[in-house]
Design a protein around this motif. Sequence first.
Motif, short mmCIF file in Angstrom:
data_model
loop_
_atom_site.label_atom_id
_atom_site.label_comp_id
_atom_site.label_asym_id
_atom_site.label_seq_id
_atom_site.Cartn_x
_atom_site.Cartn_y
_atom_site.Cartn_z
N GLN A 170 -22.29 -28.87 21.08
CA GLN A 170 -21.23 -27.89 21.31
C GLN A 170 -20.34 -27.75 20.08
OE1 GLN A 170 -20.88 -25.82 24.12
NE2 GLN A 170 -19.60 -24.82 22.56
N LYS A 215 -20.20 -24.04 13.57
CA LYS A 215 -21.27 -23.47 12.77
C LYS A 215 -21.37 -24.10 11.37
CE LYS A 215 -21.04 -19.12 15.30
NZ LYS A 215 -20.12 -19.67 16.34
N THR A 275 -22.13 -25.73 17.55
CA THR A 275 -22.20 -24.35 18.04
C THR A 275 -20.88 -23.64 17.80
OG1 THR A 275 -23.81 -24.99 19.72
CG2 THR A 275 -22.66 -22.91 20.05
N LEU A 304 -29.54 -23.10 15.47
CA LEU A 304 -28.37 -22.68 14.69
C LEU A 304 -28.73 -22.46 13.22
CD1 LEU A 304 -25.70 -25.10 16.21
CD2 LEU A 304 -25.87 -22.63 16.60
#
Length: 294
Positions: A122, A128, A125, A153
Amino acid sequence: MNRARIGYGVGALAVLLAASGCGSSAPAAKSAAPAQPAAASSSGTGAPSGAASTPAQDAAGDAAWAKWGLKPLAKTPPPPADKPIKLTRSGAVPVFSEVPTQDKVVFITIDDGAEKDPKFVQMLTDLKVPITMFLTKDIVKNDYAYFKPLQALGNTIQNHTVDHPVMSKIPAAKQKSEICDDQTALTEQYGTAPYLFRPPFGDGANTPTLNTSVQECGPRAIVLWRESMQIHDMQYQSADKKLKNGDIILAHFRGPSELKGESMTSMFGEMLARIQEQGFAVARLDDYIAKPTG
């Protein structure tokens, strides 16, 4: 001045082992000019199909950083059109611990895959921040799926052996099986063949035996590091204890049992804070490497 440490040397260099689990100091790679392939790709990143190769964490807003108690990193420069590290299709593979660049960037690499904290997925995410993962088959095989959201990602998965041996202590045939079997497993699981290799503890990186084993299994470079993340701070190889342009930073997938009660996200946040304090951006390592074509 750029500090190009890309080498094909076989010097007998000391490996300094430390408590980070995979070694926190690596033998320095010998200086040499990178090999020039006949036709090197300047666009290949090794990311999964469709993954963007653009400055990543710049897309995270201030609120995302504040959620994790962090300040935003410096803006990432565009990926260079002329990749400073150019790999060849065959022959000896280079050994490097940093990337020769004038960009004020560093590169984060995370080893082995022991801790599989969903909160870390998380965190990446949200923020980034690009990473490169060097995974060990016997450590990740109980949950290959954990790393797929991180790969989605745009973070590439690279080779770190089957069961994490001290490579200079095992014969050539065993070295080859450690690398080739990890290469096969990771390719099958993640759909992309690793093109980089990191020996556990950095051991044997500059030996001809290991170089040959890497060549025979598919990776086209051996990657070491300049700094390693501990729990709250980094261990530096440079005397001034400062980051330099193009430094590769080593971290590990670790949890409270290894981090004295701290979480993976806490350790990673501390690393980002140290990088932010020194004014560096985090770039994607693949964006600075031209993989061979064909």
